[in-house]
Design a protein around this motif. Structure first.
Motif, PDB file in Angstrom:
ATOM      1  N   GLU A 162      22.090 -13.787  25.844  1.00  0.00           N
ATOM      2  CA  GLU A 162      23.117 -13.495  26.852  1.00  0.00           C
ATOM      3  C   GLU A 162      22.573 -13.692  28.264  1.00  0.00           C
ATOM      4  OE1 GLU A 162      26.141  -9.864  28.174  1.00  0.00           O
ATOM      5  OE2 GLU A 162      25.032  -9.758  26.275  1.00  0.00           O
ATOM      6  N   MET A 163      21.331 -13.283  28.482  1.00  0.00           N
ATOM      7  CA  MET A 163      20.717 -13.463  29.790  1.00  0.00           C
ATOM      8  C   MET A 163      20.586 -14.951  30.125  1.00  0.00           C
ATOM      9  SD  MET A 163      17.587 -14.319  31.345  1.00  0.00           S
ATOM     10  CE  MET A 163      16.354 -13.993  30.085  1.00  0.00           C
ATOM     11  N   ALA A 164      20.162 -15.749  29.147  1.00  0.00           N
ATOM     12  CA  ALA A 164      20.037 -17.190  29.363  1.00  0.00           C
ATOM     13  C   ALA A 164      21.385 -17.814  29.683  1.00  0.00           C
ATOM     14  CB  ALA A 164      19.414 -17.857  28.132  1.00  0.00           C
ATOM     15  N   GLU A 165      22.417 -17.375  28.991  1.00  0.00           N
ATOM     16  CA  GLU A 165      23.764 -17.890  29.266  1.00  0.00           C
ATOM     17  C   GLU A 165      24.204 -17.548  30.691  1.00  0.00           C
ATOM     18  OE1 GLU A 165      25.763 -17.928  24.786  1.00  0.00           O
ATOM     19  OE2 GLU A 165      25.865 -16.100  26.003  1.00  0.00           O
ATOM     20  N   SER A 166      23.775 -16.410  31.194  1.00  0.00           N
ATOM     21  CA  SER A 166      24.195 -15.998  32.537  1.00  0.00           C
ATOM     22  C   SER A 166      23.614 -16.898  33.629  1.00  0.00           C
ATOM     23  CB  SER A 166      23.801 -14.541  32.802  1.00  0.00           C
ATOM     24  OG  SER A 166      22.404 -14.409  33.017  1.00  0.00           O
ATOM     25  N   LEU A 194      20.133 -24.879  25.821  1.00  0.00           N
ATOM     26  CA  LEU A 194      20.010 -26.011  26.736  1.00  0.00           C
ATOM     27  C   LEU A 194      20.784 -25.737  28.013  1.00  0.00           C
ATOM     28  CD1 LEU A 194      19.204 -29.015  27.308  1.00  0.00           C
ATOM     29  CD2 LEU A 194      21.329 -29.665  26.135  1.00  0.00           C
ATOM     30  N   HIS A 195      20.158 -26.044  29.134  1.00  0.00           N
ATOM     31  CA  HIS A 195      20.806 -25.964  30.452  1.00  0.00           C
ATOM     32  C   HIS A 195      20.950 -27.397  30.957  1.00  0.00           C
ATOM     33  CE1 HIS A 195      21.938 -24.801  34.420  1.00  0.00           C
ATOM     34  NE2 HIS A 195      21.488 -23.573  34.345  1.00  0.00           N
ATOM     35  N   GLU A 196      22.183 -27.854  31.120  1.00  0.00           N
ATOM     36  CA  GLU A 196      22.431 -29.254  31.467  1.00  0.00           C
ATOM     37  C   GLU A 196      22.765 -29.473  32.944  1.00  0.00           C
ATOM     38  OE1 GLU A 196      24.430 -31.703  28.270  1.00  0.00           O
ATOM     39  OE2 GLU A 196      25.199 -29.717  27.711  1.00  0.00           O
ATOM     40  N   ASP A 197      22.704 -28.433  33.749  1.00  0.00           N
ATOM     41  CA  ASP A 197      23.107 -28.585  35.147  1.00  0.00           C
ATOM     42  C   ASP A 197      22.156 -27.832  36.067  1.00  0.00           C
ATOM     43  OD1 ASP A 197      24.587 -29.329  37.370  1.00  0.00           O
ATOM     44  OD2 ASP A 197      25.961 -27.626  37.183  1.00  0.00           O
ATOM     45  N   ILE A 198      20.891 -28.200  36.014  1.00  0.00           N
ATOM     46  CA  ILE A 198      19.877 -27.537  36.826  1.00  0.00           C
ATOM     47  C   ILE A 198      20.137 -27.736  38.316  1.00  0.00           C
ATOM     48  CG2 ILE A 198      17.420 -27.600  37.457  1.00  0.00           C
ATOM     49  CD1 ILE A 198      18.078 -26.114  34.866  1.00  0.00           C
ATOM     50  N   ARG A 199      20.640 -28.890  38.696  1.00  0.00           N
ATOM     51  CA  ARG A 199      20.816 -29.192  40.115  1.00  0.00           C
ATOM     52  C   ARG A 199      21.915 -28.365  40.759  1.00  0.00           C
ATOM     53  NH1 ARG A 199      20.249 -35.817  39.899  1.00  0.00           N
ATOM     54  NH2 ARG A 199      17.959 -35.887  39.717  1.00  0.00           N
ATOM     55  N   HIS A 200      23.061 -28.274  40.086  1.00  0.00           N
ATOM     56  CA  HIS A 200      24.229 -27.645  40.721  1.00  0.00           C
ATOM     57  C   HIS A 200      24.560 -26.259  40.174  1.00  0.00           C
ATOM     58  CE1 HIS A 200      24.834 -31.469  42.672  1.00  0.00           C
ATOM     59  NE2 HIS A 200      24.875 -32.075  41.505  1.00  0.00           N
ATOM     60  N   LEU A 201      24.073 -25.943  38.981  1.00  0.00           N
ATOM     61  CA  LEU A 201      24.210 -24.599  38.402  1.00  0.00           C
ATOM     62  C   LEU A 201      25.668 -24.170  38.228  1.00  0.00           C
ATOM     63  CD1 LEU A 201      21.440 -22.901  40.581  1.00  0.00           C
ATOM     64  CD2 LEU A 201      21.187 -23.741  38.241  1.00  0.00           C
ATOM     65  N   LYS A 202      26.536 -25.120  37.934  1.00  0.00           N
ATOM     66  CA  LYS A 202      27.952 -24.785  37.809  1.00  0.00           C
ATOM     67  C   LYS A 202      28.246 -23.917  36.592  1.00  0.00           C
ATOM     68  CE  LYS A 202      29.581 -28.924  40.234  1.00  0.00           C
ATOM     69  NZ  LYS A 202      30.318 -30.212  40.119  1.00  0.00           N
ATOM     70  N   THR A 203      27.336 -23.901  35.617  1.00  0.00           N
ATOM     71  CA  THR A 203      27.561 -23.113  34.403  1.00  0.00           C
ATOM     72  C   THR A 203      26.963 -21.709  34.497  1.00  0.00           C
ATOM     73  OG1 THR A 203      25.588 -24.175  33.453  1.00  0.00           O
ATOM     74  CG2 THR A 203      27.733 -25.116  32.881  1.00  0.00           C
TER      75      THR A 203
END
Length: 276
Positions: A162-166, A194-203
């Motif tokens: 859950e923390m990773a998802e946040s 997996l985190h696919e948006d490291i640059r913009h962090l939209k997720t």
């Protein structure tokens, strides 16, 4: 070296959270290893791939430590390994014998620069302040843009999913058993993420996105952080030294050569040996 600092305030500890390339500070790497090993053995884990020693000489491994202000004691840490270094990513080492497709998944993202947050730990002396969870995770995501990454992998215990998802991760359901594995031992479940948006962090959720973006704006900053009514003063020192010597394109090229040769997918390799 004794990792306990008797002068660490329990009311509001003061620590430094510092980032560096592993090959640039071997003494700090050794303190990291000692602390991480102690935490793992205390819960009966002796064979976790991300705790092996090979990363200390891997030019594509970056380290974040939580240390005393005099630099003599380490209370926790995490690492960011980049695909294309001298070792496969820990998620590959841990799961390739269970699901060999993990090498294809990593390569898909490695072409644009990918890595993995791994080796996250904290000592008992500083438990409960968020060091072994959210603050190190935010810092790892923050420095990944400095390194040039666009995505990040992770293997998470159930209580950290859950923390990773946040912070923007999602479950990687295309490998393993819908994204889960028994790791590092048969009675412990790990989830591939997996985190696919490291640059913009939209997720990422708003709180974590803002916190990470603030760290990127000021890599060296002092912040009073609070988690569950417990406060800690963190002296962030996330401006990675000697980064002009880092070449992501060269690392990606190395990942490509390894992938095309299928060297890391060859189960004949001793992926699980201690590379100290």
């Amino acid at each position: 070296m004794n990792l306990i600092d008797s002068e660490l305030s329990k009311e509001k500890p003061t620590v430094r959270l510092r980032a560096f390339r592993a090959i640039d500070d071997l003494a700090a790497c050794q303190l990291f290893l000692e602390g991480h090993t102690h935490v793992l053995t205390s819960i009966g884990v002796t064979n976790v791939t991300s705790s092996k020693h090979g990363w200390t000489t891997n030019p594509a491994a970056f380290v974040i430590i939580v240390e005393s202000m005099d630099g003599k004691k380490v209370y926790g840490g995490a690492r960011v390994h980049i695909a294309g270094g001298t070792e496969p990513l820990p998620i590959e080492q841990a799961t390739v014998t269970i699901d060999a497709s993990v090498t294809d998944v990593v390569w898909k993202y490695a072409q644009q620069g990918t890595g993995e947050i791994c080796g996250l730990w904290n000592s008992r002396e500083i438990a409960g302040y968020g060091i072994g969870s959210i603050f190190l995770t935010r810092a790892a995501v923050a420095i990944s843009s400095q390194i040039g990454l666009t995505s990040l992998f992770a293997l998470c215990a159930p209580y950290t999913v859950e923390m990773a998802e946040s912070v923007g991760y999602h479950k990687l359901t295309t490998i393993g058993n819908n994204g889960t594995f028994y790791y590092p031992k048969m009675d412990l479940l790990a989830t591939a993420m997996l985190h696919e948006d490291i640059r913009h962090l939209k997720t990422a959720d708003e709180e974590n996105r803002n916190a990470i973006l603030n760290l990127r704006q000021s890599f060296n900053i002092v912040r009073s952080e609070t988690l569950r009514k417990k406060s800690i003063e963190i002296h962030y020192n996330l401006d990675i030294p000697n980064l002009e010597k880092w070449d992501l394109e060269e690392t990606i090229d190395h990942a490509k050569k390894k992938y095309l040769k299928k060297e890391w997918g060859d189960l004949g390799l001793n992926l699980f040996t201690d590379q100290s």
